[in-house]
Design an enzyme around this catalytic site. Structure first.
Site, PDB file in Angstrom:
ATOM      1  N   TYR A 279      46.917  59.833 -26.168  1.00  0.00           N
ATOM      2  CA  TYR A 279      46.338  60.496 -27.226  1.00  0.00           C
ATOM      3  C   TYR A 279      44.946  60.722 -26.686  1.00  0.00           C
ATOM      4  O   TYR A 279      44.222  60.447 -25.637  1.00  0.00           O
ATOM      5  CB  TYR A 279      46.281  59.502 -28.552  1.00  0.00           C
ATOM      6  CG  TYR A 279      45.372  58.403 -28.461  1.00  0.00           C
ATOM      7  CD1 TYR A 279      45.704  57.353 -27.557  1.00  0.00           C
ATOM      8  CD2 TYR A 279      44.323  58.308 -29.277  1.00  0.00           C
ATOM      9  CE1 TYR A 279      45.010  56.321 -27.478  1.00  0.00           C
ATOM     10  CE2 TYR A 279      43.425  57.041 -29.172  1.00  0.00           C
ATOM     11  CZ  TYR A 279      43.648  56.168 -28.075  1.00  0.00           C
ATOM     12  OH  TYR A 279      42.893  54.992 -28.171  1.00  0.00           O
TER      13      TYR A 279
ATOM     14  N   LEU B 231      38.834  52.872 -19.465  1.00  0.00           N
ATOM     15  CA  LEU B 231      39.241  54.208 -19.904  1.00  0.00           C
ATOM     16  C   LEU B 231      37.896  54.761 -19.334  1.00  0.00           C
ATOM     17  O   LEU B 231      36.792  54.159 -19.514  1.00  0.00           O
ATOM     18  CB  LEU B 231      39.428  54.461 -21.376  1.00  0.00           C
ATOM     19  CG  LEU B 231      39.751  55.566 -21.776  1.00  0.00           C
ATOM     20  CD1 LEU B 231      41.177  56.251 -21.317  1.00  0.00           C
ATOM     21  CD2 LEU B 231      39.451  55.892 -23.460  1.00  0.00           C
TER      22      LEU B 231
HETATM   23  N1  PDD Z   1      38.655  55.035 -28.216  1.00  0.00           N
HETATM   24  N2  PDD Z   1      37.747  52.378 -24.213  1.00  0.00           N
HETATM   25  C1  PDD Z   1      38.512  52.435 -25.029  1.00  0.00           C
HETATM   26  C2  PDD Z   1      39.722  51.559 -24.852  1.00  0.00           C
HETATM   27  C3  PDD Z   1      38.646  53.250 -25.844  1.00  0.00           C
HETATM   28  O1  PDD Z   1      39.755  53.259 -26.706  1.00  0.00           O
HETATM   29  C4  PDD Z   1      37.814  54.389 -25.875  1.00  0.00           C
HETATM   30  C5  PDD Z   1      37.611  55.240 -27.299  1.00  0.00           C
HETATM   31  C6  PDD Z   1      36.722  54.276 -25.025  1.00  0.00           C
HETATM   32  C7  PDD Z   1      35.494  55.387 -25.128  1.00  0.00           C
HETATM   33  O2  PDD Z   1      36.124  56.666 -24.558  1.00  0.00           O
HETATM   34  P1  PDD Z   1      35.381  58.001 -25.389  1.00  0.00           P
HETATM   35  O3  PDD Z   1      33.807  57.979 -24.960  1.00  0.00           O
HETATM   36  O4  PDD Z   1      36.069  58.914 -24.434  1.00  0.00           O
HETATM   37  O5  PDD Z   1      35.814  58.156 -26.822  1.00  0.00           O
HETATM   38  C8  PDD Z   1      36.499  53.568 -23.979  1.00  0.00           C
HETATM   39  C9  PDD Z   1      38.772  56.140 -29.352  1.00  0.00           C
HETATM   40  C10 PDD Z   1      37.560  56.503 -29.670  1.00  0.00           C
HETATM   41  C11 PDD Z   1      39.819  55.611 -29.939  1.00  0.00           C
HETATM   42  O6  PDD Z   1      40.758  54.899 -29.670  1.00  0.00           O
HETATM   43  O7  PDD Z   1      39.895  55.789 -31.385  1.00  0.00           O
END
Ligand code: PDD
Length: 290
Positions: free
Chosen positions: A33, A204
């Site tokens: 996702y 991530l």
């Molecule tokens: N999650 N690490 C994890 C485990 C995450 O789930 C997320 C973001 C991030 C930050 O990634 P980014 O800056 O690309 O949003 C890091 C999203 C927001 C979610 O699962 O809702």
């Protein structure tokens, strides 16, 4: 404006969007996702999000079911339907529906494509100023945290534990080192240096994280992508978390101990101001793809 959804070619509401129970996303979490922020009707860093989506799909050996152009069209339509203001897009692709439940997937399944958009005003200024609280927990996740998979049980349990202790986020520790938050990346300020763990299979590769580093580089704020020891959290002048929904937020209390003076720090404030000044989106029609 209402939340809107898209499922396999149709626009509908999230409440009426149904996926069969034999979908491997439902049975196995065999799916990945993205979460994409939208400012004033325009997606922010969409290409970077769709690039990461493509990497996640490739890691799962699922063929991307839509071209970049069609993704732009579908997500653009969703955002229009939900009012085209500030919003959050969620997009998910599962391996598809199989006739029998078997861990081994037969090849050639038709991926399920789901997306939804909801109006998202962002965090209230007062809440941002108050800052967040966090706890540390052992990182019990698998070795491919670089894949944005929906298989998020360990993250869910970490957040549940944090909530039960009255905290907003769990900062995860593996082998004595900070990896990331349950749903965010982590930054610390140590002797004036902004440090965030390097992009490995253990975290991530956050799109917001990369944007923050770009902002720091452009503004001459010293930073490093380097290992952060659990002990560094004790010494840190500031701790921040970042994500597409939270942008960059200060953590003012960790494990019931104040960080600095318990107020958002000066380096965070600078980065936050830069973020607000540079976070404009790009129209869906002007996406270049990659
Ligand atoms: N999650 N690490 C994890 C485990 C995450 O789930 C997320 C973001 C991030 C930050 O990634 P980014 O800056 O690309 O949003 C890091 C999203 C927001 C979610 O699962 O809702």
């Amino acid at each position: 404006m209402a939340e809107t959804a898209y499922l396999n070619g149709e626009f509908l509401t999230p409440e009426t969007a149904c996926v069969p129970v034999m979908d491997r996303g439902f049975l196995f979490g065999d799916s990945c996702y993205e979460v994409i922020p939208v400012y004033d009707g325009q997606p922010f860093l969409l290409d970077a999000h769709l690039d990461r989506f493509a990497r996640s799909l490739a890691a799962l050996d699922i063929a991307d079911p839509m071209s970049r152009e069609v993704w732009n069209e579908v997500l653009g339509e969703l955002v229009q339907r939900c009012g085209a203001g500030d919003a959050l897009i969620y997009a998910q692709v599962t391996r598809g529906i199989s006739a029998i439940r078997d861990h081994a997937a037969v090849s050639g399944l038709k991926p399920t494509v789901f997306a939804m958009a909801k109006p998202f005003p962002g965090m209230a200024a007062a809440d941002i100023e108050r800052g967040l609280t966090a706890i540390t927990l052992e990182d019990i996740r698998w070795q491919r945290c670089d894949i944005k998979a929906t298989t998020l049980l360990a993250n869910v349990l970490a957040r549940k534990q944090a909530a039960s202790e009255g905290a907003d986020e769990a900062i995860l520790i593996r082998d004595g080192r900070v990896t990331e938050g349950a749903a965010s990346n982590v930054f610390v300020v140590l002797n004036g240096l902004v440090v965030t763990p390097p992009k490995t299979n253990e975290i991530l590769a956050g799109i917001t994280r990369d944007f923050i580093l770009e902002l720091a580089a452009g503004d001459g704020i010293p930073y490093a992508e380097a290992s952060v020891d659990a002990g560094d959290l004790e010494q840190a002048e500031e701790i921040w978390i970042s994500s597409s929904s939270k942008e960059v937020m200060p953590v003012v209390r960790l494990n019931a101990r104040l960080i600095g003076d318990g107020k958002p720090g000066a380096v965070w404030r600078r980065v936050r101001d830069l973020f607000s000044a540079h976070r404009s989106g790009t129209a869906f029609t002007e996406q270049t793809g990659s």
